[in-house]
Scaffold this motif. Structure first.
Motif, short mmCIF file in Angstrom:
data_model
loop_
_atom_site.label_atom_id
_atom_site.label_comp_id
_atom_site.label_asym_id
_atom_site.label_seq_id
_atom_site.Cartn_x
_atom_site.Cartn_y
_atom_site.Cartn_z
N MET A 138 0.84 -1.17 0.00
CA MET A 138 0.00 0.00 0.00
C MET A 138 0.89 1.24 0.00
SD MET A 138 -3.08 -1.12 0.06
CE MET A 138 -4.32 -0.10 0.77
N ALA A 139 0.41 2.24 -0.70
CA ALA A 139 1.13 3.51 -0.77
C ALA A 139 0.18 4.64 -0.38
CB ALA A 139 1.66 3.75 -2.18
N THR A 140 0.73 5.71 0.12
CA THR A 140 -0.07 6.87 0.49
C THR A 140 0.05 7.91 -0.62
OG1 THR A 140 0.36 6.45 2.82
CG2 THR A 140 -0.44 8.63 2.25
N TYR A 141 -1.09 8.31 -1.15
CA TYR A 141 -1.14 9.31 -2.21
C TYR A 141 -1.77 10.58 -1.67
CZ TYR A 141 -0.08 5.41 -5.27
OH TYR A 141 0.52 4.33 -5.86
N GLU A 142 -1.25 11.71 -2.12
CA GLU A 142 -1.74 13.01 -1.65
C GLU A 142 -2.66 13.63 -2.70
OE1 GLU A 142 1.30 15.65 -0.06
OE2 GLU A 142 2.65 13.94 -0.07
N TYR A 143 -3.76 14.17 -2.23
CA TYR A 143 -4.71 14.88 -3.10
C TYR A 143 -5.05 16.22 -2.46
CZ TYR A 143 -5.43 10.57 -5.69
OH TYR A 143 -5.25 9.46 -6.47
N VAL A 144 -5.47 17.19 -3.30
CA VAL A 144 -5.86 18.50 -2.80
C VAL A 144 -7.25 18.81 -3.35
CG1 VAL A 144 -5.36 20.96 -2.82
CG2 VAL A 144 -3.51 19.34 -2.61
N CYS A 145 -8.17 19.08 -2.43
CA CYS A 145 -9.52 19.49 -2.78
C CYS A 145 -9.54 21.02 -2.81
CB CYS A 145 -10.51 18.96 -1.76
SG CYS A 145 -12.21 19.51 -2.04
N SER A 146 -10.22 21.60 -3.80
CA SER A 146 -10.26 23.06 -3.90
C SER A 146 -11.06 23.68 -2.76
CB SER A 146 -10.85 23.48 -5.24
OG SER A 146 -12.15 22.94 -5.38
N ARG A 147 -11.97 22.93 -2.15
CA ARG A 147 -12.76 23.45 -1.03
C ARG A 147 -12.17 23.10 0.34
NH1 ARG A 147 -18.91 21.68 -2.22
NH2 ARG A 147 -18.88 22.05 -4.45
N CYS A 148 -11.81 21.83 0.51
CA CYS A 148 -11.42 21.32 1.85
C CYS A 148 -9.92 21.32 2.11
CB CYS A 148 -11.96 19.92 2.03
SG CYS A 148 -13.73 19.80 1.77
N GLY A 171 -12.28 11.51 -5.40
CA GLY A 171 -13.34 12.20 -4.69
C GLY A 171 -12.94 12.57 -3.27
N CYS A 172 -13.19 13.81 -2.88
CA CYS A 172 -12.86 14.29 -1.54
C CYS A 172 -13.74 13.55 -0.53
CB CYS A 172 -13.10 15.79 -1.45
SG CYS A 172 -12.85 16.47 0.20
N PRO A 173 -13.17 13.04 0.58
CA PRO A 173 -13.98 12.33 1.58
C PRO A 173 -14.93 13.25 2.34
CG PRO A 173 -11.70 12.49 2.30
CD PRO A 173 -11.75 13.03 0.91
N ALA A 174 -14.66 14.55 2.37
CA ALA A 174 -15.51 15.48 3.12
C ALA A 174 -16.67 16.01 2.28
CB ALA A 174 -14.67 16.64 3.65
N CYS A 175 -16.38 16.46 1.05
CA CYS A 175 -17.43 17.09 0.25
C CYS A 175 -17.75 16.35 -1.04
CB CYS A 175 -17.04 18.54 -0.07
SG CYS A 175 -15.62 18.67 -1.19
N ALA A 176 -17.03 15.27 -1.35
CA ALA A 176 -17.21 14.44 -2.55
C ALA A 176 -16.92 15.20 -3.84
CB ALA A 176 -18.61 13.84 -2.59
N ASP A 177 -16.27 16.34 -3.77
CA ASP A 177 -15.86 17.10 -4.95
C ASP A 177 -14.59 16.45 -5.51
OD1 ASP A 177 -16.03 19.07 -6.82
OD2 ASP A 177 -15.11 20.63 -5.59
N ALA A 178 -14.31 16.69 -6.78
CA ALA A 178 -13.11 16.13 -7.42
C ALA A 178 -11.87 16.83 -6.88
CB ALA A 178 -13.20 16.29 -8.92
N ALA A 179 -10.88 16.02 -6.48
CA ALA A 179 -9.61 16.56 -5.97
C ALA A 179 -8.49 16.06 -6.87
CB ALA A 179 -9.39 16.09 -4.53
N ARG A 180 -7.51 16.92 -7.13
CA ARG A 180 -6.40 16.54 -8.00
C ARG A 180 -5.25 15.97 -7.18
NH1 ARG A 180 -2.25 20.18 -7.99
NH2 ARG A 180 -2.70 22.16 -6.98
N ARG A 181 -4.51 15.07 -7.82
CA ARG A 181 -3.38 14.43 -7.16
C ARG A 181 -2.20 15.39 -7.09
NH1 ARG A 181 -0.29 8.96 -9.04
NH2 ARG A 181 1.24 8.99 -7.37
N VAL A 182 -1.49 15.37 -5.97
CA VAL A 182 -0.32 16.21 -5.75
C VAL A 182 0.90 15.31 -5.65
CG1 VAL A 182 0.76 17.86 -4.19
CG2 VAL A 182 -1.70 17.87 -4.48
N TYR A 183 1.97 15.68 -6.31
CA TYR A 183 3.21 14.89 -6.27
C TYR A 183 4.19 15.56 -5.31
CZ TYR A 183 1.31 12.51 -10.28
OH TYR A 183 0.50 11.79 -11.11
N SER A 184 4.78 14.76 -4.45
CA SER A 184 5.77 15.27 -3.50
C SER A 184 6.91 14.27 -3.40
CB SER A 184 5.13 15.51 -2.13
OG SER A 184 4.65 14.29 -1.62
N ALA A 185 7.96 14.67 -2.73
CA ALA A 185 9.12 13.80 -2.56
C ALA A 185 8.74 12.61 -1.68
CB ALA A 185 10.27 14.57 -1.94
N PRO A 186 9.18 11.40 -2.01
CA PRO A 186 8.86 10.24 -1.18
C PRO A 186 9.63 10.29 0.14
CG PRO A 186 10.36 9.59 -2.92
CD PRO A 186 9.99 11.03 -3.17
N GLY A 187 9.03 9.76 1.16
CA GLY A 187 9.67 9.72 2.47
C GLY A 187 10.46 8.44 2.65
#
Length: 92
Positions: free
Chosen positions: A1-11, A28-44
């Motif tokens: 399993m991997a952890t992926y980061e997303y950003v919702c424009s509202r939440c 889909g955002c878990p809070a508002c169900a709006d579409a959230a885009r994936r964010v790329y960051s450095a792996p830990g």
């Protein structure tokens, strides 16, 4: 399993755990169900011992599904062995 980061424009940002390579570009955002885009960051990535990795995994599992204790565990008595030097001491 991997952890992926997303950003919702509202939440704002949130993380999703998915199988490696299955993360969609939009989720889909878990809070508002709006579409959230994936964010790329450095792996830990870090080099840790297997004992430390196992401890982190156990702590992560306990955070998501803690063990429930329904009763106090029975008390176990530790058998004490006298120190060998005590047998050489003079007895009254």
């Amino acid at each position: 399993m991997a952890t992926y980061e997303y950003v919702c424009s509202r939440c704002g940002p949130f993380d999703v755990r998915l199988a490696i390579g299955t993360a969609p570009r939009v989720y889909g955002c878990p809070a508002c169900a709006d579409a959230a885009r994936r964010v790329y960051s450095a792996p830990g990535l870090s080099v840790t011992s297997s004992a430390t990795a196992a401890l982190h995994e156990r702590e992560e599992q306990a955070r998501e599904a803690p063990a429930v204790v329904s009763e106090v565990p029975p008390r176990t008595r530790v058998e004490r062995h006298p120190h060998p030097a005590l047998s050489r001491l003079p007895r009254p």
